[in-house]
Design an enzyme around this catalytic site. Structure first.
Site, mmCIF file in Angstrom:
data_model
loop_
_atom_site.group_PDB
_atom_site.id
_atom_site.type_symbol
_atom_site.label_atom_id
_atom_site.label_comp_id
_atom_site.label_asym_id
_atom_site.label_seq_id
_atom_site.Cartn_x
_atom_site.Cartn_y
_atom_site.Cartn_z
ATOM 1 N N HIS A 15 0.857 -1.188 0.000
ATOM 2 C CA HIS A 15 0.000 0.000 0.000
ATOM 3 C C HIS A 15 0.889 1.232 0.000
ATOM 4 C CE1 HIS A 15 0.011 0.437 4.711
ATOM 5 N NE2 HIS A 15 1.216 0.297 4.213
ATOM 6 N N CYS A 34 5.489 3.717 5.144
ATOM 7 C CA CYS A 34 4.238 3.480 4.419
ATOM 8 C C CYS A 34 3.922 4.606 3.435
ATOM 9 C CB CYS A 34 3.082 3.295 5.398
ATOM 10 S SG CYS A 34 3.290 1.852 6.472
ATOM 11 N N HIS A 40 4.683 0.034 -0.119
ATOM 12 C CA HIS A 40 5.305 -0.560 1.068
ATOM 13 C C HIS A 40 4.538 -1.835 1.398
ATOM 14 C CE1 HIS A 40 5.924 -0.757 5.553
ATOM 15 N NE2 HIS A 40 7.157 -0.802 5.072
ATOM 16 N N HIS A 42 3.379 -5.416 3.480
ATOM 17 C CA HIS A 42 3.142 -5.994 4.809
ATOM 18 C C HIS A 42 2.681 -7.438 4.675
ATOM 19 C CE1 HIS A 42 3.343 -2.263 7.147
ATOM 20 N NE2 HIS A 42 2.765 -1.675 6.109
ATOM 21 N N ASP A 80 -4.778 -10.441 -1.598
ATOM 22 C CA ASP A 80 -3.490 -11.115 -1.396
ATOM 23 C C ASP A 80 -2.542 -10.835 -2.558
ATOM 24 O OD1 ASP A 80 -1.605 -12.719 -0.127
ATOM 25 O OD2 ASP A 80 -2.371 -14.581 -1.013
ATOM 26 N N HIS A 81 -1.349 -10.365 -2.229
ATOM 27 C CA HIS A 81 -0.325 -10.021 -3.210
ATOM 28 C C HIS A 81 -0.750 -8.921 -4.178
ATOM 29 C CE1 HIS A 81 1.318 -13.802 -1.659
ATOM 30 N NE2 HIS A 81 2.476 -13.274 -1.968
ATOM 31 N N GLU A 125 -1.084 -5.721 11.271
ATOM 32 C CA GLU A 125 -0.172 -5.221 10.235
ATOM 33 C C GLU A 125 1.247 -5.697 10.529
ATOM 34 O OE1 GLU A 125 -0.447 -1.114 8.178
ATOM 35 O OE2 GLU A 125 1.200 -0.948 9.602
HETATM 36 ZN ZN LIG Z 1 3.074 0.132 5.134
#
Ligand SMILES: [Zn+2]
Length: 137
Positions: A15, A34, A40, A42, A80-81, A125
C-alpha cells in the site's frame, strides 16, 4: 449456548499511505515507510470471529469450510499479493490503513454471513500492531 469461533488467515499486500489533506512533509512524518512513493509491503494476519449458538445437530457455530471459502472469495482473492491502492477500488479514495482495511473486510464478510454472526475483525499489520473492528452499533 453462545460461542465465539476464530479463524486466522494470512495475506501479503502493499500500500501507500499519502493523504491529500497533508503536506509531503506531514505525510512523511505521519506514515514513515508506508509513505514510500513506490509502495510498502506488509504480511497481514487476519482473524475473523463469528459468534452464535452452538448448533445442537452439528456442534458448531458455523461450518468452518464455509467461512474459509467466504474469506477466500471476498478477501484473499482481491487483496493477497495486491497493491491495495490500485487494485482494490475502495482504496483509490480511502487510505488503506490497517483500520480502513479492517472495516472493508468487515463490510465484505458481514453482507454474506447470517445477520449478527460476524463478531470481530482483527487485522495485524505487524506482530505487535493490530486493529479490532466490531462493526457499527
Ligand atoms: Zn506500510
Amino acid at each position: 449456548m453462545k460461542a465465539y469461533l476464530n479463524r486466522r488467515y494470512r495475506f501479503s499486500a502493499s500500500h501507500r499511505l499519502h493523504s491529500e489533506q497533508m503536506s509531503d512533509a506531514e505525510n512523511q512524518s505521519t506514515y514513515g515507510k508506508c509513505n514510500n512513493p513506490h509502495g510498502h509491503g506488509h504480511n497481514y494476519t487476519l482473524e475473523v470471529t463469528v459468534a452464535g449458538d452452538v448448533d445442537s445437530k452439528t456442534g458448531m457455530v458455523l461450518d468452518i469450510k464455509d467461512l474459509k471459502q467466504l474469506v477466500e472469495d471476498e478477501v484473499l482473492q482481491s487483496m493477497d499479493h495486491r497493491f491495495l491502492n490500485k487494485e482494490v477500488p475502495v482504496f483509490s479514495s480511502t487510505l488503506p490503513t490497517t483500520e480502513n482495511i479492517a472495516v472493508e473486510i468487515w463490510k465484505r464478510l458481514a453482507q454474506k454471513l447470517p445477520n449478527g454472526k460476524l463478531h470481530r475483525i482483527r487485522l495485524y499489520e505487524t506482530p505487535d500492531l493490530y486493529v479490532d473492528y466490531f462493526g457499527e452499533a
